[in-house]
Design an enzyme around this catalytic site. Structure first.
Site, PDB file in Angstrom:
ATOM      1  CD1 TRP A  75      -3.198   0.852   0.668  1.00 25.61           C
ATOM      2  CD2 TRP A  75      -2.016   2.183   2.025  1.00 25.61           C
ATOM      3  NE1 TRP A  75      -3.983   1.933   0.970  1.00 25.61           N
ATOM      4  CE2 TRP A  75      -3.296   2.778   1.781  1.00 25.61           C
ATOM      5  CE3 TRP A  75      -1.121   2.840   2.832  1.00 25.61           C
ATOM      6  CZ2 TRP A  75      -3.675   3.986   2.349  1.00 25.61           C
ATOM      7  CZ3 TRP A  75      -1.498   4.060   3.403  1.00 25.61           C
ATOM      8  CH2 TRP A  75      -2.754   4.614   3.156  1.00 25.61           C
ATOM      9  N   GLY A 123       5.331  -0.446   7.126  1.00 23.30           N
ATOM     10  CA  GLY A 123       5.632   0.640   8.058  1.00 23.30           C
ATOM     11  C   GLY A 123       6.277   1.794   7.305  1.00 23.30           C
ATOM     12  CE  LYS A 178     -19.110   0.618   6.817  1.00 22.57           C
ATOM     13  NZ  LYS A 178     -18.504   1.348   7.814  1.00 22.57           N
ATOM     14  CD  GLU A 208     -15.893   2.484   4.731  1.00 20.21           C
ATOM     15  OE1 GLU A 208     -14.669   2.393   4.799  1.00 20.21           O
ATOM     16  OE2 GLU A 208     -16.632   2.158   5.659  1.00 20.21           O
ATOM     17  CG  HIS A 239     -28.066  25.501  12.873  1.00 23.79           C
ATOM     18  ND1 HIS A 239     -28.440  26.710  13.409  1.00 23.79           N
ATOM     19  CD2 HIS A 239     -28.676  24.554  13.616  1.00 23.79           C
ATOM     20  CE1 HIS A 239     -29.197  26.508  14.471  1.00 23.79           C
ATOM     21  NE2 HIS A 239     -29.367  25.216  14.622  1.00 23.79           N
TER      22      HIS A 239
HETATM   23  C1  AGP Z   1     -14.644   1.790   8.420  1.00 27.69           C
HETATM   24  O1  AGP Z   1     -15.508   1.058   7.575  1.00 27.69           O
HETATM   25  C2  AGP Z   1     -13.200   1.775   7.945  1.00 27.69           C
HETATM   26  N1  AGP Z   1     -12.761   0.486   7.632  1.00 27.69           N
HETATM   27  C3  AGP Z   1     -12.300   2.561   8.884  1.00 27.69           C
HETATM   28  O2  AGP Z   1     -12.909   3.818   9.145  1.00 27.69           O
HETATM   29  C4  AGP Z   1     -11.992   1.889  10.246  1.00 27.69           C
HETATM   30  O3  AGP Z   1     -13.156   1.851  11.041  1.00 27.69           O
HETATM   31  C5  AGP Z   1     -10.918   2.726  10.952  1.00 27.69           C
HETATM   32  O4  AGP Z   1      -9.755   2.720  10.148  1.00 27.69           O
HETATM   33  C6  AGP Z   1     -10.577   2.197  12.348  1.00 27.69           C
HETATM   34  O5  AGP Z   1     -10.085   0.903  12.254  1.00 27.69           O
HETATM   35  P1  AGP Z   1      -9.949   0.034  13.605  1.00 27.69           P
HETATM   36  O6  AGP Z   1     -11.333  -0.176  14.127  1.00 27.69           O
HETATM   37  O7  AGP Z   1      -9.280  -1.235  13.163  1.00 27.69           O
HETATM   38  O8  AGP Z   1      -9.105   0.828  14.556  1.00 27.69           O
END
Ligand code: AGP
Length: 619
Positions: A74, A101, A496, A499, A515
């Site tokens: 990524w 990382g 939802k 994304e 507002h």
């Molecule tokens: C939500 O659908 C996403 N996948 C993302 O916002 C996720 O909730 C967020 O990155 C937090 O992840 P976690 O619960 O593993 O900490």
């Protein structure tokens, strides 16, 4: 986030590594690669795009060897490209490394290496790390001699000490055809302990089909794996870590009869809620008891306030928990977006309990926020889904969500279990502090016991939700609105949709509409209203009127049989009635399904939305 899989054993590594990468695809990535070692040396293949593209490459140019590493990248440093894909080699071309990382000082390290004659093929920090390990090894190995396991281990230790930032790495060297080395700091890495074979991976998904015996590495650990076993080191000294057993099977991580993991995970919710209620409810006492809550009753009794910290969907669950816990326990609750909290210098009283909420247990911002809290002597509780995750291990106490593996990038059952656990925590605190009587507790317990069936009824009504999706999926802007317990649900419904379908959607408290947002209302700008029969119903109905008067289309989530809403809305999704404080556990379900169907209708990649990662382990 990047995914790592490593293998050393008796079997051909390539098929195992490729299957492992497929099980990590949900983490989000843009390129992939593999490197194996056999008697003829290293075999490196990598490409931009999906794991399937790498599999095509391997069909044309197969690799052999019973030792190997593989990776899904990524992109952080450097565009997605073949050159930037992992694995990366050192200057000698005999050492290969994959990494998850960010090496913060990679530019400075790279300059130093270039000055010493190193040549780089990529823009990545990982290649710098490979060259750094190779350089330390070169200094340690007498000229003309082969590297040894001990020297390579030492080179990894020295190089990772010099590198600043976060890493989970897997390393192999062509002088050592039986050795796989792993190391971590700030990014997860797990060892799979097999019979005559060992695995290394970013999480347990690639490991579980082969063994459920795992060792979760801690920050600073270096592990040396051979087919016969493992040796662990911390700060250069041998250490022992317990072998844990993964509490779910690989079948649970399969898609089964569903077209997408996300839909499977939505359908799992009644079962997961039911299992948790059976584990935790104490109907006779009108209370709850957490099996693994390591905070003693005395410690809980001295808590005067809660601070919930999380990101994304988990942050929305925290916002719902804020309303629920304040109502049930009479304890002041604040919520912080972890990415904000980590850089704020907010006062933290010693009688505060910081509760982190995280499906992955690896979210960098959430981890940083609780580390900051612990540094100030505040007790921390983690509500996480992954056993042995960093956030779980670094908190004073944990409550496991037991949602099973959540593969779909868009979090669904995790949200449900987080809100459920926060509700149960509210009951526990409320009963313990006398804010909730036994009779009130029993009433809550009775209603909670009906929820799995009610969630199932909503899911069984999915055809109606698909009809609603078909009516609206071509539109480009949505407003989601709810009040009190359902304001966080409105935020979650909007997230939802965003994304999964890449549609612009915003969540608002219903009353906030006048507002500003009401200026956007138009015939092609639908509003999704969460408007169950609760204490806010009449107020919500006024907001619906305001939208209707401006010809804004309305999609309503309403209580079964509600004729007033049915008359007003352009589309209604009915849900069973429940107590106000339990509403989020039901009202979120239609919004999950609505977002899912709209995404499918728009041809989006539901389980792997573009640019997203399942676990955000970098800042
Ligand atoms: C939500 O659908 C996403 N996948 C993302 O916002 C996720 O909730 C967020 O990155 C937090 O992840 P976690 O619960 O593993 O900490």
């Amino acid at each position: 986030m990047c995914g790592i899989v490593g293998y050393v054993g008796k079997r051909e590594a390539s098929p195992l590594l490729m299957d492992g990468l497929r099980r990590l695809e949900y983490r989000g990535y843009d390129s992939a690669g593999i490197c194996t070692l056999d008697a003829r040396g290293l075999h490196l293949r990598k490409c931009v795009g999906r794991v399937a593209a790498l599999a095509d490459t391997l069909r044309r140019e197969p690799v052999r060897g019973t030792l190997g590493i593989s990776h899904t990248r990524w992109a952080t440093h450097g565009l997605p490209s073949n050159a930037n894909a992992h694995p990366h080699l050192d200057e000698s071309g005999r050492l290969a490394i994959v990494h998850n990382g960010i090496i913060e000082n990679y530019a400075e390290l790279r300059r130093g290496l270039v000055e010493r004659g190193h040549h780089f093929r990529s823009q990545t920090d990982t290649e710098v790390l490979a060259h750094l390990v190779g350089q330390h090894l070169k200094k340690l190995v007498a000229h003309g001699k082969h590297a040894t396991a001990g020297l390579l281990t030492r080179a990894v230790q020295e190089a990772t000490r010099e590198a600043e930032g976060t890493y989970a790495i897997a390393v192999l060297h062509s002088d050592l055809p039986e050795l796989l080395i792993g190391a971590r700091r700030g990014s997860p890495l797990v060892v799979g302990v097999g019979q005559g074979e060992q695995f290394l991976a970013s999480d347990v998904s690639p490991i579980v089909p082969h063994t459920r015996q795992v060792v979760y590495l801690h920050d600073g650990d270096v592990v040396c794996l051979t087919r016969d076993g493992l040796e662990l080191f911390a700060r250069g000294k041998p250490i022992h870590r317990p072998v844990d057993s993964v509490d779910w099977s690989s079948e649970q991580a399969e898609m089964g009869r569903f077209p997408h993991y996300m839909l499977k995970e939505i359908h799992e919710q009644p079962q997961r809620v039911s299992e948790e209620l059976k584990r935790t409810l104490r109907p006779a006492q009108g209370g709850v008891e957490f099996e693994e809550m390591a905070l003693s009753r005395k410690e809980l009794a001295r808590i005067r306030r809660l601070l919930l910290v999380a990101c994304g969907t988990s942050w929305h669950a925290a916002l719902a928990g804020e309303y629920v816990i304040e109502n049930l326990a009479g304890v002041p609750v604040e919520v912080e977006c972890a990415s904000e909290m980590r850089y704020r210098n907010r006062p933290l009283e010693k009688d505060t309990l910081v509760v982190s909420i995280s499906q992955s247990g690896e979210t960098a911002d959430t981890l940083a926020a609780i580390r900051g809290a612990r540094a100030r002597g505040v007790s921390t509780l983690a509500i996480v889904n992954v056993v042995g995750s960093t956030i779980a291990r670094e908190s004073d106490a944990d409550i496991y969500m037991r949602a099973g593996p959540e593969i779909g990038v868009a979090s669904t059952k995790a949200f449900e279990m987080q809100v459920l656990l926060l509700t149960l925590l509210g009951i526990a605190l409320g009963r313990q502090r006398g804010h909730l009587s036994a009779a009130q507790g029993r009433k809550l317990v009775r209603e909670l016991q009906t929820l799995p069936g009610k969630i199932q009824r909503i899911i069984d009504g999915d055809a109606r939700i698909l009809e609603v999706a078909k009516k609206f999926y071509r539109l480009t802007d949505f407003l989601y609105m709810g009040r009190q317990y359902n304001f966080p649900v409105a935020l979650e419904g909007a997230l939802k949709l965003k994304e999964l379908s890449y549609i612009h959607a915003e969540g608002y408290p219903s009353a906030e509409m006048k507002h500003g947002p009401i200026a956007m209302i138009a015939p092609d700008f639908p509003s999704v209203f969460v408007v169950p029969r609760d204490a806010m119903f009449d107020k919500n109905m006024s907001n619906l009127e305001e939208i209707k008067a401006r010809k804004g289309p309305i999609i309503a989530v309403a209580t079964q049989g509600d004729k007033r809403v049915a008359k007003m809305a352009d589309a209604v999704i009915f849900i069973p009635a429940t107590l106000d404080c339990l509403q989020p556990l039901l009202t979120v379900i239609p919004l999950q399904l609505l977002a899912y169907h709209i995404a499918v209708l728009r041809g989006c990649d539901v389980d792997k939305p573009r640019n997203l990662a399942k676990s955000v382990t970098v800042e």
